[in-house]
Design an enzyme around this catalytic site. Structure first.
Site, PDB file in Angstrom:
ATOM      1  N   GLN A  51       2.331  -5.866  -3.314  1.00 29.22           N
ATOM      2  CA  GLN A  51       2.588  -5.869  -1.944  1.00 29.22           C
ATOM      3  C   GLN A  51       3.927  -5.412  -1.395  1.00 29.22           C
ATOM      4  O   GLN A  51       4.307  -4.123  -2.321  1.00 29.22           O
ATOM      5  CB  GLN A  51       2.804  -7.457  -1.049  1.00 29.22           C
ATOM      6  N   GLY A  88      -4.068  -4.413  -4.711  1.00 31.08           N
ATOM      7  CA  GLY A  88      -5.177  -3.485  -4.993  1.00 31.08           C
ATOM      8  C   GLY A  88      -4.571  -2.268  -5.480  1.00 31.08           C
ATOM      9  O   GLY A  88      -4.257  -1.236  -4.808  1.00 31.08           O
ATOM     10  N   HIS A  89      -4.081  -2.071  -6.629  1.00 34.26           N
ATOM     11  CA  HIS A  89      -3.518  -0.950  -7.389  1.00 34.26           C
ATOM     12  C   HIS A  89      -4.448   0.371  -7.749  1.00 34.26           C
ATOM     13  O   HIS A  89      -4.943   0.111  -8.622  1.00 34.26           O
ATOM     14  CB  HIS A  89      -2.367  -1.214  -8.132  1.00 34.26           C
ATOM     15  N   LYS A  96       2.164   2.346  -5.174  1.00 29.63           N
ATOM     16  CA  LYS A  96       2.691   1.733  -6.217  1.00 29.63           C
ATOM     17  C   LYS A  96       1.864   1.961  -7.391  1.00 29.63           C
ATOM     18  O   LYS A  96       2.500   2.287  -8.503  1.00 29.63           O
ATOM     19  CB  LYS A  96       2.925   0.309  -6.179  1.00 29.63           C
ATOM     20  N   ASP A 108       0.860  -1.212   0.074  1.00 24.64           N
ATOM     21  CA  ASP A 108      -0.085   0.027  -0.037  1.00 24.64           C
ATOM     22  C   ASP A 108       0.790   1.415  -0.022  1.00 24.64           C
ATOM     23  O   ASP A 108       0.442   2.030   0.690  1.00 24.64           O
ATOM     24  CB  ASP A 108      -0.980   0.048   1.044  1.00 24.64           C
TER      25      ASP A 108
HETATM   26  P1  IMP Z   1      -2.518 -12.603   1.936  1.00 24.92           P
HETATM   27  O1  IMP Z   1      -1.548 -12.137   0.996  1.00 24.92           O
HETATM   28  O2  IMP Z   1      -3.834 -12.721   1.484  1.00 24.92           O
HETATM   29  O3  IMP Z   1      -2.340 -14.247   2.378  1.00 24.92           O
HETATM   30  O4  IMP Z   1      -2.370 -12.021   3.416  1.00 24.92           O
HETATM   31  C1  IMP Z   1      -1.175 -12.145   4.071  1.00 24.92           C
HETATM   32  C2  IMP Z   1      -0.788 -10.599   4.743  1.00 24.92           C
HETATM   33  O5  IMP Z   1      -0.202  -9.721   3.697  1.00 24.92           O
HETATM   34  C3  IMP Z   1      -1.881  -9.818   5.364  1.00 24.92           C
HETATM   35  O6  IMP Z   1      -1.314  -9.248   6.358  1.00 24.92           O
HETATM   36  C4  IMP Z   1      -2.533  -8.972   4.467  1.00 24.92           C
HETATM   37  O7  IMP Z   1      -3.060  -7.777   4.915  1.00 24.92           O
HETATM   38  C5  IMP Z   1      -0.983  -8.782   3.697  1.00 24.92           C
HETATM   39  N1  IMP Z   1      -1.321  -8.149   2.355  1.00 24.92           N
HETATM   40  C6  IMP Z   1      -1.654  -9.074   1.123  1.00 24.92           C
HETATM   41  N2  IMP Z   1      -1.532  -8.297   0.166  1.00 24.92           N
HETATM   42  C7  IMP Z   1      -1.379  -6.930   0.418  1.00 24.92           C
HETATM   43  C8  IMP Z   1      -1.352  -5.721  -0.020  1.00 24.92           C
HETATM   44  O8  IMP Z   1      -1.490  -5.693  -1.467  1.00 24.92           O
HETATM   45  N3  IMP Z   1      -1.338  -4.393   0.376  1.00 24.92           N
HETATM   46  C9  IMP Z   1      -1.009  -4.642   1.653  1.00 24.92           C
HETATM   47  N4  IMP Z   1      -0.921  -5.796   2.443  1.00 24.92           N
HETATM   48  C10 IMP Z   1      -1.389  -7.030   1.814  1.00 24.92           C
END
Ligand code: IMP
Length: 428
Positions: free
Chosen positions: A225, A40-41, A16, A13
């Site tokens: 991420q 979520g870009h 990007k 977040d």
């Molecule tokens: P997962 O990727 O859904 O398995 O989540 C694992 C961890 O990564 C959690 O803490 C999510 O909130 C975090 N996470 C996954 N994708 C994003 C992203 O695009 N932005 C911020 N945090 C993310």
């Protein structure tokens, strides 16, 4: 350009989407190589907000080739939802501008379900995942039971492999989680339908990206991420399930990382995190609330309020170092305008270690109990969201930027001061 990697240098977040969209103007190809619809870009174009989850941000420019590499976990239902939304808003999405790797792993409904059940099973130790099936899909990839896009578009293979997988998943769902199993025939019919729509987009994307490079095309690698969520180098187990930076390009795009010339980390001028896990510079008080409110810090995929805190130079230096960053882009600088004083975390106090620790701790469990040491900077207390030239920034803002730059060891190449495409201040 010609080869540029953009990666998140915090916990995701970092803004990007906007930067990738901006730099995509100069690219011929924009390549996603890891993650999935957990990303979520957000890109704002002419006041209109687009949230891209799986499709590379280059899709909002005409004439770019957007590649979803083999390292991405693709949920075909989410993908076609996203394609449908873009087309409805006048964005062209066809097989000339969107290429999907035959080797990418597929997220099925059972992955999303197991993601939720596993979180329930973990109880207080939950990760706080996005619930998009990411972990279970990558787990199957590593266990060699996953299905790839190439399996999806071949009906006989799909039937054999998905049936075998579902028998095993159903056993887990019924006996461990005490929930109803999946109806295998119904699932096969649903998946078969979406597979037909996917087929025209499927390609050997690694070969296409390497060929484009040899032809001298400009390629932008779009990370999702952030470095601190990297499965190997992040705050494990509170991480996502992929390699979120440079290391992911080799495995997830089929492109040699040593051919990437520019590597830009993206970081906010403060820090946020969604989900559980260590966050040394988190501010749980009123300043954290102010950052959330002013910075509109709510998850773009899940809508969850983000945890907020101050810039952490220990973690940021680690992220830049790990990825061989050649520069940094600092985003959301405008959000700090409300504060008369801006703390920045410059070191940690780690239990059992004497003195300040300014290197990211190698012994990760220590992160749970570290305390941040802050240096405080004078704020500028004036709106900077309209500023477009560095020289026009208030002196205190320039001093803040230059002070950070000195401490991270790479140039800050650009600042972002608002969500719109043009709300940037180039520095070089
Ligand atoms: P997962 O990727 O859904 O398995 O989540 C694992 C961890 O990564 C959690 O803490 C999510 O909130 C975090 N996470 C996954 N994708 C994003 C992203 O695009 N932005 C911020 N945090 C993310």
């Amino acid at each position: 350009m010609p080869t540029l990697s953009i990666f998140g240098a915090q916990w995701g977040d970092e803004g990007k989407g906007k930067i990738i969209d901006l730099l995509a103007r100069e690219a011929d190809l924009v390549v996603r190589y890891q993650g999935g619809p957990n990303a979520g870009h957000t890109v704002v174009v002419g006041g209109e907000k687009f949230i891209l989850r799986l499709i590379p941000s280059g899709i909002l420019h005409v004439g770019k080739v957007n590649v979803i590499g083999n390292g991405v976990a693709i949920d075909p239902v989410a993908l076609f939802g996203e394609i449908g939304e873009l087309i409805a808003r006048g964005v062209n999405v066809d097989p000339r501008c969107l290429r999907i790797s035959a080797g990418a792993h597929v997220i099925f409904e059972h992955h999303r379900r197991i993601d939720a059940l596993a979180e329930r099973w973990r109880g207080a130790g939950r990760i706080g995942t996005t619930g998009r099936g990411i972990g279970p899909c990558y787990a199957d990839k590593a266990a060699r039971t996953g299905l790839r896009v190439a399996d999806l578009v071949e009906p006989a293979r799909l039937r054999t492999r998905l049936t075998a997988v579902l028998v095993e998943k159903n056993a887990l769902i019924e006996s461990v989680h005490k929930e109803a199993p999946f109806d295998i025939e119904r699932t096969l019919a649903q998946v078969g339908e979406v597979a037909v729509r996917l087929a025209p987009f499927v390609a050997d994307t690694g070969a296409e990206v390497r060929a484009a490079y040899k032809q001298g095309k400009s390629i932008l690698f779009e990370g999702a991420q952030g470095a601190m969520l990297d499965i190997d180098h992040g705050t494990y187990p509170y991480v996502t399930s992929s390699n979120t930076g440079m290391a992911g390009i080799g495995t997830g795009a089929g492109f040699p990382p040593n051919k990437v010339e520019r590597v830009l980390g993206i970081a906010k001028a403060y820090c946020t995190r969604v989900g559980e896990g260590p966050f040394p510079s988190e501010d749980k008080g009123k300043d954290g609330d102010t950052i959330r409110e002013v910075g509109r810090e709510f998850g773009s995929v899940t809508g969850r309020p983000r945890r907020c805190g101050w810039l952490d130079l220990v973690a940021l230096r680690y992220a830049l170092d790990l990825n061989g960053a050649t520069g940094l882009i600092l985003t959301n600088l405008d959000v700090l305008s409300v504060f008369p004083e801006i703390p920045v975390c410059v070191a940690y106090d780690v239990p059992g270690v004497r003195g300040a620790v300014s290197e990211y701790p190698a012994y990760l469990p220590a992160l749970d109990d570290v305390r941040p040491r802050y240096e405080r900077h004078a704020g500028w207390k004036t709106d900077i969201s309209h500023v477009r030239r560095y020289a026009d920034l208030p002196r205190a803002a320039r001093e803040y930027v230059e002070w950070v730059e000195e401490r991270i060891g790479v140039p800050i190449e650009m600042l972002s001061v608002g969500p719109e495409r043009d709300a940037v201040i180039p520095r070089r």
